[in-house]
Design a protein around this motif. Structure first.
Motif, PDB file in Angstrom:
ATOM      1  N   GLU A   1      54.299   2.783  51.122  1.00 54.93           N
ATOM      2  CA  GLU A   1      53.454   3.805  50.502  1.00 54.93           C
ATOM      3  C   GLU A   1      53.221   3.499  49.024  1.00 54.93           C
ATOM      4  O   GLU A   1      52.095   3.648  48.517  1.00 54.93           O
ATOM      5  CB  GLU A   1      54.108   5.171  50.686  1.00 54.93           C
ATOM      6  CG  GLU A   1      54.090   5.628  52.140  1.00 54.93           C
ATOM      7  CD  GLU A   1      55.060   6.749  52.458  1.00 54.93           C
ATOM      8  OE1 GLU A   1      54.988   7.298  53.574  1.00 54.93           O
ATOM      9  OE2 GLU A   1      55.910   7.086  51.602  1.00 54.93           O
TER      10      GLU A   1
ATOM     11  N   THR B   1      51.743  15.143  49.571  1.00 51.82           N
ATOM     12  CA  THR B   1      51.639  14.275  50.734  1.00 51.82           C
ATOM     13  C   THR B   1      52.603  13.113  50.569  1.00 51.82           C
ATOM     14  O   THR B   1      53.074  12.848  49.460  1.00 51.82           O
ATOM     15  CB  THR B   1      50.188  13.787  50.926  1.00 51.82           C
ATOM     16  OG1 THR B   1      50.050  13.193  52.207  1.00 51.82           O
ATOM     17  CG2 THR B   1      49.784  12.797  49.845  1.00 51.82           C
TER      18      THR B   1
ATOM     19  N   ALA C   1      52.783   9.764  50.503  1.00 48.51           N
ATOM     20  CA  ALA C   1      52.640   8.681  49.535  1.00 48.51           C
ATOM     21  C   ALA C   1      52.863   9.184  48.110  1.00 48.51           C
ATOM     22  O   ALA C   1      53.388   8.451  47.250  1.00 48.51           O
ATOM     23  CB  ALA C   1      51.266   8.034  49.666  1.00 48.51           C
TER      24      ALA C   1
ATOM     25  N   LEU D   1      44.458  11.481  46.155  1.00 48.62           N
ATOM     26  CA  LEU D   1      45.292  11.121  47.296  1.00 48.62           C
ATOM     27  C   LEU D   1      45.818  12.402  47.931  1.00 48.62           C
ATOM     28  O   LEU D   1      46.627  13.120  47.334  1.00 48.62           O
ATOM     29  CB  LEU D   1      46.440  10.220  46.842  1.00 48.62           C
ATOM     30  CG  LEU D   1      47.343   9.648  47.927  1.00 48.62           C
ATOM     31  CD1 LEU D   1      46.537   9.002  49.046  1.00 48.62           C
ATOM     32  CD2 LEU D   1      48.293   8.620  47.319  1.00 48.62           C
TER      33      LEU D   1
ATOM     34  N   GLY E   1      46.778  14.602  51.780  1.00 48.86           N
ATOM     35  CA  GLY E   1      47.064  14.536  53.199  1.00 48.86           C
ATOM     36  C   GLY E   1      46.020  15.277  54.024  1.00 48.86           C
ATOM     37  O   GLY E   1      45.214  16.058  53.498  1.00 48.86           O
TER      38      GLY E   1
ATOM     39  N   TRP F   1      45.321  10.631  53.414  1.00 54.72           N
ATOM     40  CA  TRP F   1      46.491  10.060  54.079  1.00 54.72           C
ATOM     41  C   TRP F   1      46.757  10.915  55.311  1.00 54.72           C
ATOM     42  O   TRP F   1      47.336  11.989  55.238  1.00 54.72           O
ATOM     43  CB  TRP F   1      47.691  10.075  53.129  1.00 54.72           C
ATOM     44  CG  TRP F   1      48.854   9.257  53.607  1.00 54.72           C
ATOM     45  CD1 TRP F   1      49.837   9.650  54.459  1.00 54.72           C
ATOM     46  CD2 TRP F   1      49.132   7.913  53.253  1.00 54.72           C
ATOM     47  NE1 TRP F   1      50.715   8.628  54.667  1.00 54.72           N
ATOM     48  CE2 TRP F   1      50.311   7.543  53.936  1.00 54.72           C
ATOM     49  CE3 TRP F   1      48.506   6.976  52.436  1.00 54.72           C
ATOM     50  CZ2 TRP F   1      50.886   6.281  53.812  1.00 54.72           C
ATOM     51  CZ3 TRP F   1      49.080   5.722  52.317  1.00 54.72           C
ATOM     52  CH2 TRP F   1      50.259   5.375  52.997  1.00 54.72           C
TER      53      TRP F   1
ATOM     54  N   ASN G   1      48.458  11.854  58.610  1.00 57.94           N
ATOM     55  CA  ASN G   1      49.617  11.671  59.491  1.00 57.94           C
ATOM     56  C   ASN G   1      49.684  12.752  60.575  1.00 57.94           C
ATOM     57  O   ASN G   1      50.756  13.094  61.067  1.00 57.94           O
ATOM     58  CB  ASN G   1      50.920  11.604  58.692  1.00 57.94           C
ATOM     59  CG  ASN G   1      51.160  12.838  57.841  1.00 57.94           C
ATOM     60  OD1 ASN G   1      50.557  13.894  58.062  1.00 57.94           O
ATOM     61  ND2 ASN G   1      52.032  12.722  56.857  1.00 57.94           N
TER      62      ASN G   1
ATOM     63  N   ILE H   1      43.074   6.729  55.530  1.00 59.58           N
ATOM     64  CA  ILE H   1      44.157   5.878  56.021  1.00 59.58           C
ATOM     65  C   ILE H   1      44.932   6.695  57.042  1.00 59.58           C
ATOM     66  O   ILE H   1      45.414   7.784  56.723  1.00 59.58           O
ATOM     67  CB  ILE H   1      45.092   5.429  54.884  1.00 59.58           C
ATOM     68  CG1 ILE H   1      44.360   4.507  53.910  1.00 59.58           C
ATOM     69  CG2 ILE H   1      46.326   4.729  55.443  1.00 59.58           C
ATOM     70  CD1 ILE H   1      45.197   4.083  52.710  1.00 59.58           C
TER      71      ILE H   1
ATOM     72  N   GLU I   1      48.202   7.046  59.327  1.00 54.28           N
ATOM     73  CA  GLU I   1      49.556   6.490  59.231  1.00 54.28           C
ATOM     74  C   GLU I   1      49.900   5.585  60.413  1.00 54.28           C
ATOM     75  O   GLU I   1      50.590   4.585  60.250  1.00 54.28           O
ATOM     76  CB  GLU I   1      50.579   7.618  59.130  1.00 54.28           C
ATOM     77  CG  GLU I   1      51.969   7.135  58.754  1.00 54.28           C
ATOM     78  CD  GLU I   1      52.907   8.266  58.416  1.00 54.28           C
ATOM     79  OE1 GLU I   1      53.318   8.353  57.245  1.00 54.28           O
ATOM     80  OE2 GLU I   1      53.247   9.061  59.320  1.00 54.28           O
TER      81      GLU I   1
ATOM     82  N   ALA J   1      50.021   0.843  57.091  1.00 52.93           N
ATOM     83  CA  ALA J   1      50.172   2.107  56.363  1.00 52.93           C
ATOM     84  C   ALA J   1      51.616   2.544  56.295  1.00 52.93           C
ATOM     85  O   ALA J   1      52.027   3.235  55.372  1.00 52.93           O
ATOM     86  CB  ALA J   1      49.326   3.199  57.020  1.00 52.93           C
TER      87      ALA J   1
END
Length: 537
Positions: free
Chosen positions: A361, A382, A384, A432, A434, A460, A462, A527, A529, A535
């Motif tokens: 990350e 998030t 990262a 950045l 989530g 990000w 997930n 991205i 995960e 990732a």
């Protein structure tokens, strides 16, 4: 300009302009339209969010990048209550924010007659979250009240200030004379304290310096201090990027064992403009932050000096003014040596401790920094971002901030990134965020497009609240409520007219960032995960 007669609403805009306000963030309504009367003819830019919470977070991001108070203009009642979360984040992170709201007419206040947007006591509701809250009952008091507001925002530990203006006051006319910016001066240390600190610096053999968000404006002077006394420079989350690439820099959390060991072995620790609160110094709530042999705390807030670790020498001063007084006393060499080696050993120990997942990350963060030098990374809560808060060196001051510390509000990142872009319109801003956090403020993508914000929304994904899911498992709890479904973010971007891409491999990130950073407006990169190779380790 001499004395002229204007409505309170028109005079307010003039006062904001005189104090250097370049942008306001807000949604007009019937309870604030009179405050907009002079706005279109002014030099102030108006940014319209999709939600008043977004207005507050935009003001926050703008303030962090520019150092100027961010201004939110909101209606009475729901407009102001929607802004409370953003004010609480600004309060916890010491961010200067001026919130100007409407309130119902003076004769109705406190009577509970069911007026539109009525609250029982709006000002009292705001008092715990504001350095100052004031109801403008007398129209002619406006210049003095605003002068006091700006003085408070600039002369003590920053935070939110709230001014509410009754609807009947907004339309009244007042005489307005020549307007000048408010003047403010923070506290300055007593000479005896400066002399004592200088002597400690000369004698210390293993000094260290802790830098918080309140020290960022003095980065060059702090660097000079560190080089003169050969002290490692440990930066908390809100101070990251102050010393990028410097051999004395330790861009890692004081919650980590390696950083704590460095501090415990130091014979002098100088803490500059840092609250020394839990989210920076005891992130895992293990109570393991060490007692320090000789702690000097420098803070602009006397109350803050009485909280947290007890200092051998508490100094009430702005960091900038203290260093103006201290540095001339340290012209000769001190007794310390090996500061760069101590800093390097600490950085290596931190890197060894990080898990492969965290390192992957942080690798993404490093790609952003190296691909877009001088960029600003604004984060939400998030995974990262959590890893970066543990150990990541931003490329510049004001180049890394997020809502994963302090108040910890989800949905902060997108509007705060827009505010940052308004503050530095030519600088690429990376948000950045989530998949869960983005859905708290998803509509602000439209706000970014409206104002042409140069923001790259880096999602990000997930598939839910991954950090909470992991925490529940670690606690032996069957995960529940942590898998909210996400939309197709590419289609959402298309709907708002944003270019977007979902990466197949993390190695594609640099090229995508370069391509989108050349655009004049916002864009989106996703991205996943598990769907994006590289990732996660």
């Amino acid at each position: 300009m001499g004395v002229v007669t204007k409505t309170v609403g028109e005079a307010l805009i003039d006062i904001l302009e005189a104090n250097g306000v370049e942008a306001v963030f807000g949604i007009p309504g019937v309870h604030t339209v009179e405050l907009y009367r002079g706005l279109a003819a002014s030099e102030i830019r108006h940014i319209t969010p999709r939600h008043e919470q977004g207005a507050g977070f935009m003001a926050d991001g703008y303030a962090r990048v520019t150092g100027k108070p961010g201004v939110a203009l909101v209606i009475t009642g729901p407009g102001l209550t929607n802004t409370i979360t953003a004010m609480a984040q600004a309060y916890q992170d010491s961010v200067p924010m001026l919130v100007i709201s409407g309130v119902n007419a003076r004769a109705s206040l406190g009577h509970g007659r069911g007026k539109l947007h009525e609250l029982p006591d709006q000002r009292a509701m705001m008092a715990p979250l504001a350095l100052m809250t004031h109801t403008l009952l007398e129209p002619s008091d406006l210049p003095a009240v605003m002068d006091r507001a700006f003085a408070i925002l600039q002369s003590r530990r920053p935070g939110p200030v709230h001014i509410e203006i009754p609807t009947d006051v907004m339309v009244e006319k007042i005489a307005v004379g020549d307007l000048r910016p408010s003047k403010a001066c923070g506290p300055r240390a007593a000479q005896a304290q400066v002399l004592e600190l200088a002597e400690k610096c000369r004698k210390a053999q293993r000094p260290a310096i802790l830098c918080g968000g309140g020290s960022v404006a003095a980065a060059d002077k702090i660097r000079s201090l560190a080089e003169r006394i050969d002290a490692p420079l440990i930066t908390t989350v809100n101070a990251r990027g102050m010393f990028a690439g410097h051999p004395l820099s330790v861009p890692a959390s004081p919650s980590l064992a390696a950083v704590r060991d460095l501090l415990a072995a130091s014979d002098l620790v100088i803490a500059l403009g840092t609250q020394m609160g839990q989210t920076d110094y005891d992130m895992y709530a293990d109570g393991g932050f060490p007692d320090l042999a000789d702690l000097v705390r420098v803070d602009i807030d006397a109350d803050q000096l009485a909280r947290g670790p007890e200092a051998a020498l508490p100094v009430l001063s702005s960091v900038d003014q203290l260093l103006d007084d201290l540095l001339p006393l340290l012209e000769g060499p001190g007794t310390a040596a090996g500061g760069a080696a101590r800093a390097k050993a600490c950085r290596e120990a931190v890197s060894t401790w990080l898990s492969p997942k965290m390192q992957a990350e942080i690798g993404v963060l490093e790609t952003i920094r190296e691909t877009l030098p001088g960029c600003i990374i604004v984060g939400d809560s998030t995974q990262a971002i959590y890893s970066g808060n543990l150990s990541f060196e931003a490329g510049r001051p004001h180049g890394w901030f997020n809502a994963a510390t302090g108040f910890g509000a989800l949905g902060y990142g997108p509007p705060a990134a827009i505010g940052a872009s308004v503050g530095e319109p030519e600088t690429p801003v990376i948000c950045l965020v989530g998949d869960g956090g983005l859905q708290f403020s998803l509509a602000e993508i439209g706000s970014a497009r409206d104002c042409g914000a140069k923001v790259i929304f880096l999602v990000w994904n997930n598939d839910g609240y991954g950090e909470i899911r992991t925490y529940m498992l670690d606690c032996g709890i069957e995960p529940e409520g942590v898998t909210p479904s996400a939309p197709d973010f590419g289609k959402i971007a298309d709907a708002y007219g944003l270019p977007s891409v979902r990466l197949d491999d993390v190695s594609e990130l640099g090229a995508a960032l370069k391509r989108f950073s050349d655009l004049s407006g916002p864009s989106l990169i996703e991205i996943h995960e598990t769907g994006t190779r590289g990732a996660a380790a």
